[in-house]
Every structure is written in structure tokens, then in C-alpha cells.
Design a protein around this motif. Sequence first.
Motif, mmCIF file in Angstrom:
data_model
loop_
_atom_site.group_PDB
_atom_site.id
_atom_site.type_symbol
_atom_site.label_atom_id
_atom_site.label_comp_id
_atom_site.label_asym_id
_atom_site.label_seq_id
_atom_site.Cartn_x
_atom_site.Cartn_y
_atom_site.Cartn_z
ATOM 1 N N GLN A 139 69.179 69.391 60.859
ATOM 2 C CA GLN A 139 68.410 69.491 59.461
ATOM 3 C C GLN A 139 66.991 69.960 59.632
ATOM 4 O O GLN A 139 66.013 69.442 59.104
ATOM 5 C CB GLN A 139 68.412 68.131 58.943
ATOM 6 C CG GLN A 139 69.551 67.947 58.035
ATOM 7 C CD GLN A 139 69.480 66.514 57.274
ATOM 8 O OE1 GLN A 139 69.242 65.660 57.798
ATOM 9 N NE2 GLN A 139 69.675 66.937 56.080
ATOM 10 N N TRP A 140 66.747 71.271 60.277
ATOM 11 C CA TRP A 140 65.172 71.647 60.521
ATOM 12 C C TRP A 140 64.584 71.864 59.168
ATOM 13 O O TRP A 140 63.242 71.763 59.272
ATOM 14 C CB TRP A 140 65.520 72.626 61.344
ATOM 15 C CG TRP A 140 66.046 74.048 60.744
ATOM 16 C CD1 TRP A 140 67.387 74.363 60.678
ATOM 17 C CD2 TRP A 140 65.595 74.882 59.821
ATOM 18 N NE1 TRP A 140 67.571 75.268 59.983
ATOM 19 C CE2 TRP A 140 66.440 75.773 59.524
ATOM 20 C CE3 TRP A 140 64.127 75.374 59.643
ATOM 21 C CZ2 TRP A 140 66.155 76.984 58.744
ATOM 22 C CZ3 TRP A 140 63.736 76.534 58.944
ATOM 23 C CH2 TRP A 140 64.983 77.295 58.552
ATOM 24 N N ILE A 141 65.292 71.870 58.123
ATOM 25 C CA ILE A 141 64.297 71.949 56.944
ATOM 26 C C ILE A 141 63.585 70.841 56.531
ATOM 27 O O ILE A 141 62.567 71.012 55.864
ATOM 28 C CB ILE A 141 65.261 72.544 55.835
ATOM 29 C CG1 ILE A 141 64.678 73.005 54.352
ATOM 30 C CG2 ILE A 141 66.328 71.337 55.334
ATOM 31 C CD1 ILE A 141 65.233 74.255 54.142
ATOM 32 N N LEU A 142 63.870 69.664 56.822
ATOM 33 C CA LEU A 142 63.328 68.240 56.592
ATOM 34 C C LEU A 142 61.928 68.353 57.488
ATOM 35 O O LEU A 142 61.039 67.668 56.907
ATOM 36 C CB LEU A 142 64.216 67.255 57.063
ATOM 37 C CG LEU A 142 65.328 66.864 56.478
ATOM 38 C CD1 LEU A 142 65.794 65.460 56.906
ATOM 39 C CD2 LEU A 142 64.828 66.761 55.021
ATOM 40 N N VAL A 143 61.909 69.049 58.417
ATOM 41 C CA VAL A 143 60.522 69.467 59.233
ATOM 42 C C VAL A 143 59.840 70.451 58.795
ATOM 43 O O VAL A 143 58.716 70.328 58.459
ATOM 44 C CB VAL A 143 60.920 69.445 60.751
ATOM 45 C CG1 VAL A 143 59.491 69.845 61.515
ATOM 46 C CG2 VAL A 143 61.666 68.161 61.248
ATOM 47 N N PHE A 144 60.540 71.595 58.438
ATOM 48 C CA PHE A 144 59.939 72.605 58.089
ATOM 49 C C PHE A 144 59.181 72.898 56.907
ATOM 50 O O PHE A 144 57.976 73.186 56.641
ATOM 51 C CB PHE A 144 60.805 74.120 58.140
ATOM 52 C CG PHE A 144 60.353 75.356 57.743
ATOM 53 C CD1 PHE A 144 59.875 76.027 58.612
ATOM 54 C CD2 PHE A 144 60.582 75.982 56.414
ATOM 55 C CE1 PHE A 144 59.177 77.395 58.333
ATOM 56 C CE2 PHE A 144 60.048 77.167 56.160
ATOM 57 C CZ PHE A 144 59.177 77.875 57.155
ATOM 58 N N ILE A 145 59.684 72.210 55.872
ATOM 59 C CA ILE A 145 59.204 72.232 54.547
ATOM 60 C C ILE A 145 57.777 71.425 54.251
ATOM 61 O O ILE A 145 56.990 71.814 54.034
ATOM 62 C CB ILE A 145 60.321 71.702 53.450
ATOM 63 C CG1 ILE A 145 61.584 72.885 53.082
ATOM 64 C CG2 ILE A 145 59.608 71.237 51.997
ATOM 65 C CD1 ILE A 145 60.773 74.193 52.455
ATOM 66 N N PRO A 146 57.987 70.200 54.768
ATOM 67 C CA PRO A 146 56.678 69.427 54.775
ATOM 68 C C PRO A 146 55.692 69.888 55.504
ATOM 69 O O PRO A 146 54.438 70.082 55.062
ATOM 70 C CB PRO A 146 56.952 67.885 55.049
ATOM 71 C CG PRO A 146 58.454 68.019 55.466
ATOM 72 C CD PRO A 146 59.165 69.320 55.196
ATOM 73 N N GLY A 147 55.818 70.286 56.667
ATOM 74 C CA GLY A 147 54.974 71.131 57.591
ATOM 75 C C GLY A 147 54.234 72.406 56.855
ATOM 76 O O GLY A 147 53.159 72.411 56.845
#
Lengths: 310, 327
Positions: A274-282
Motif C-alpha cells: 500500500q505505498w499509496i498510503l505513504v506517497f499521497i500524504p508525503g
Amino acid sequence: MSIDNAEHAPASLPGTRRQSGAPAIPGSLIFFGRSVATLWGNKKARFGMAILAFFLVVAIFAPLLSPHSPTASNFPPYRNPDARNWFGTTGNGQDVFSQMVYGTRVSMLVGFGSGLLATVIALAIGLVAGFRPGIVDDVLSFTTNLALVLPGLPLMIVLAAYLRSNSVWMILLVIGFTGWATGARVMRSQATTLRTRDFVLAATLSGEKLFRIVFREILPNMVSLAAASFFGAATAAVIAAASLEFLGLGNPNTVSWGSILYWAENDNALLTGQWILVFIPGLAIALLALSFILINFGIDALSNPRLRER
Amino acid sequence: MRYFTRKVTLFLGTLWAAVTLNFAIPRLMPGSPVQLTLARLAASGQVVTDATRRAIEIQLGLPHTSILSQYFQYLINTAELHFGMTYSLQDESVKQAIAAAAPWTLVLVGTTTVIAFIVGTLLGVVAGWRRQSRMDSMVTVSSTFFSAFPPFWFGLLLLYFLGFQYHLFPLTGGYSPGATPHLSLSFIADASYHSVLPATTLVITSLAGWVLGMRNNMINTLGEDYVVFAEANGLKSRTIALLYVARNALLPNVTSFGLVLGAVIGGSVLVESIFGYPGVGSLLLQAVNNRDYPLMQAIFLMITVSMLVTIFLVDLLYGVLDPRVRQ
């Protein structure tokens, strides 16, 4: 506004107000509007202001824009993005898109709040140090230099660990009280130069009180510096707040970009793909910080003609 | 000579103030720090032993002594490097725990600072010299963008793509599990391999400060009269930029060393925590999470003092490099 032109500001400001006749629009509002218009002429600053405006709209209209509740856990957990949950769901089954929308409010609050706090402290210390040469200046300059060389993030971590009140306000205060030094140093040197200028001498000789000189003659000439210091502090604040929340020093139950990252790390989102959970807020943090930096470029370019774009 | 005496005095003053601040922070916080800490420890389910209580009291103040005698005792303890025992690590003194972690961070932060300085300054020189060119906008825009990244975010993405997806680099740790730290070529190679991702993260997130600072200095220096004079004499643009301008523009950039170093150290706390790197940053977070206040205080003091010493040395070097500041 260039520093040299700004010298005439105190003389012309009351004049413009008289010309406009009725006190319908306060002078400060006209001044603010004019500054924004000037900044808009700078390409980088325009881009930054557009991003900032976008986040402002999202923060204000968060309840209208978010499709679900940011806290209710009524979805299957660990979902990848689909038509219903645009950014997927957390390990608790909360909608990440809605969390992102609401989290904008926290980041904006901390960015603006800490930036403002840091700027007010920097202005106060810079002005007093610039106008009280001798022991007062020495002590304040020493304090400023000390605050400048203290390692920022470790200091914030230690303070947050002792305070442990966990709230967004705690983070806001900690960042504001640790981030004023750069601004104070710049403002002090500006105040020191301004003190010896002729128009200040003229004001002193005409019998104006120090209080009035500082607020009516000097302060208008520090506006561009204060703005630069504000956006600089706000940039650092947005990143620092996210860092503290990511490390678990904020309240993990507050919906913010940093706490989305905290939970993503805690739920091992990267290992479940679920890299999107890190990508989007960053990305959101980087964009907000970028908008502050770009606006600052515009202010820099206006007050330092050598850097001005042609 | 007066420059150096002033710098030494200032350094000693700052050092004293930083040490005193470290003493003051826990005592300025609301409530009695010792009681509060003990209560928190008990609440978190940890067993409060006599050693724990003593360690907290050494750092946070004995309950029934005056603040002045606490302060002098603290100064003596600090000078003798007596920081008591940690209670989050078994049977280790604070000194031992820090001594084990410090080399890792020193190597990581030292290497990345030097690399970032060299690469960033070179990029800044080119960007300032070829101002408004495509090269300039590329360098300026990308370093602006990179400086807006939260350092840990970039590290997490590197970890995911290069470590997890493509298995190019290890996911965690400073060395392979099972290896014991010792000085041998194979261990150093292993440790270097593990530190590629953390180091890359730190270099990239701290590069922007050097690039943008150097670019500004270049532009300011390019406006000097001697540059016009050199141009009028028919010197090549490259010769002017590299031999005349860059040399002078470099000096002011050295003064921002302290600020960049602070950013790298802050970044290393975050980066070490996500990569499980066995350095001081990880130790600090471990101390915070376990409410190990003596360890936390000592680490903060150590980070601050090493930063002050580095900045002091750079200041001295600056005085050697630029004779003008000595007057």
C-alpha cells in the motif's frame, strides 16, 4: 516591494487613505491587496499562490469535499484504491481520501500558526535588538545565535516528549518557539541599518516617541522581511509537524497528513504494497511546503533586485 | 588573533548555554519532573527499580536539594560524562549506549554532509554561472522541489521501490543480521551496502541548501566590478566563473554550514528510524518511546555539543580562508 522604495511607504500611506476619502477600505487591506498583486506578477510566486489557494479551499470546504467520514471505520481494511475509496483504506478501514481532505486543515493550521508565532517572536527580538545597541543587543543576539545552532528536530522531539499533551496545539507551539531564530537574525540586521537612516533621524528630531517610530516608521519597511520570514518558518513548520506526527509524538488519533503516515508505517503499509498510503500524504506535504517556498522566491526576487527575473 | 579569541569565547559561552539549557528544559516543564517521570513509568507498567530512580534523579534533580546545588552536581556529572544508567536497555550505562551508536551516525552524517557539500556547491556554481539557462532552471527547480520533501518520505519511497520491490538494497539495519561490528574489510563493505539508501536520502534532502545558497552567491558575485573588468580584459567566461567568481562565492556558503548540518542531523533522526540504522537518532527515538529520560537528555546534549564543535571548527577554518573577517 523593494526595500528602497519602501522607505517612502510611511509618508505615502496616510496620503492614499485621505485620497480615497471614506475609511471604507482600511489602509492595511489596500496594502495587502497591492502586495498580493505585485507577487502575482512573479511567475514562481504565482504558481506557489495557486497551490496555496487550492489547499486553502480544500481546508475550508473539507466537509463538503470529503465523500466519507474521516474517522468512521466502515470499510474493509487495507484496500487498494478503487472507485469508492480513491486512495484506499487504512488498516482500521477508514477512507484515506477523506482523511487527506480533513488533514489539510491540520497542516494549514500548524503551518500558518507556527509561522505566525515564529515571525512575531522574530520581529520582537529583531526590533528590540536592533534598537537597543549594547548589552540588550548582545544578550538577544547571543540567544538568537544559540537558538540557531541548536539542532531543531532533536530539540522539538525532546520538548514534545516532556510536554506529552499530544494535541495539535502543542506541536504548533513547540515548532513556533523553536523556529524564530533565522528570522530574528535577518530582522535585527535590517533594524540596525534602518535605525541610522535619515528618515528615522528626522522622526526622532521631530519629537516622535520610540514606540511610534518603531511601529509607524520602521515596521512598514520590514514587511517584506517579515513575510519572507513567515513563509520560511511555515515551510519548516509543515515539514516538522509531519515529522513529529510520523514519529508518533503527536496525537495519532487526530486526522492529519502526519498521522496517516504514522499509521501507514505502523501497519507496515509498504510491506503490504500500500505505498499509496505513504506517497499521497508525503506529496501533499511537499506541495504545501513547495508553495510556501515559491512564494518566498517571489518575495526574495522583489526585495533583492539582483535575483529578479528578467 | 582577535578573531580567534572572540570565536573561542563565543564558543565557550554557547557551549555553557547549551549545557545549561539541557539542565533547564526538564525543570521548566510543568510539575516536578522526577515525580512525573516516575508516575509515568509506573503507569506504563515498567518496574521502577532503585537504579531507575537514581538515574532519573541524577538527570532531573534530587528532590530535596536546592536548584543551585543540583546545577553544580549536574555540571560535574556532565564534565565527568556521568549520565547514569539507562532503563530501557538492560545493564547498560547511558555512556555505553551512546558510545555504541555514535560512530554509526558520525560516519553517516559526516559522509553525507561532505558529499552534499561538494555536489551541491558544484551544481550551484553551474546554475549561477549559466543563469537562466535550461541547466539552471532544471537544477533550481529540482532542488527547490527536493527541499520541500519531508526527509523521511523520500527515504520511505526509496525503501519501497529499491529495497522492497527490486531487492537491490537491504530493508533494515546497519549490517547483516548475525554479523558483529568489527573492523574488517568485509564488515565495512556490508555496512556500506546497508547505508546506501539512508545516505542517498540524506544527501538528496540536504543538497538544496547548498545549491540554492551557492547559486545566490554566484549571482551576487557575478555583479562585482572585478568581473566586469575581467570580461573587458577578454578572459573566457568559464575562467571568470570558475577561477574568479566561484572562489569568492564559496566563502559565504561556508557560513551556512551550521544550518545545513542541523538539517542533516534532524534528517538523520528520521532516516535512521525508518531504516532501522543503529545510530544515535534511532537511540533517541527509542529513549523517547520508552520514556528513558536520562538517555534522552544525554543524547540531546551530545548532538548539541557535537554540532557546536563542528560549527566552531568551520568558523576557525573560515577565519583562515578569508583574512578579511579577522580584522
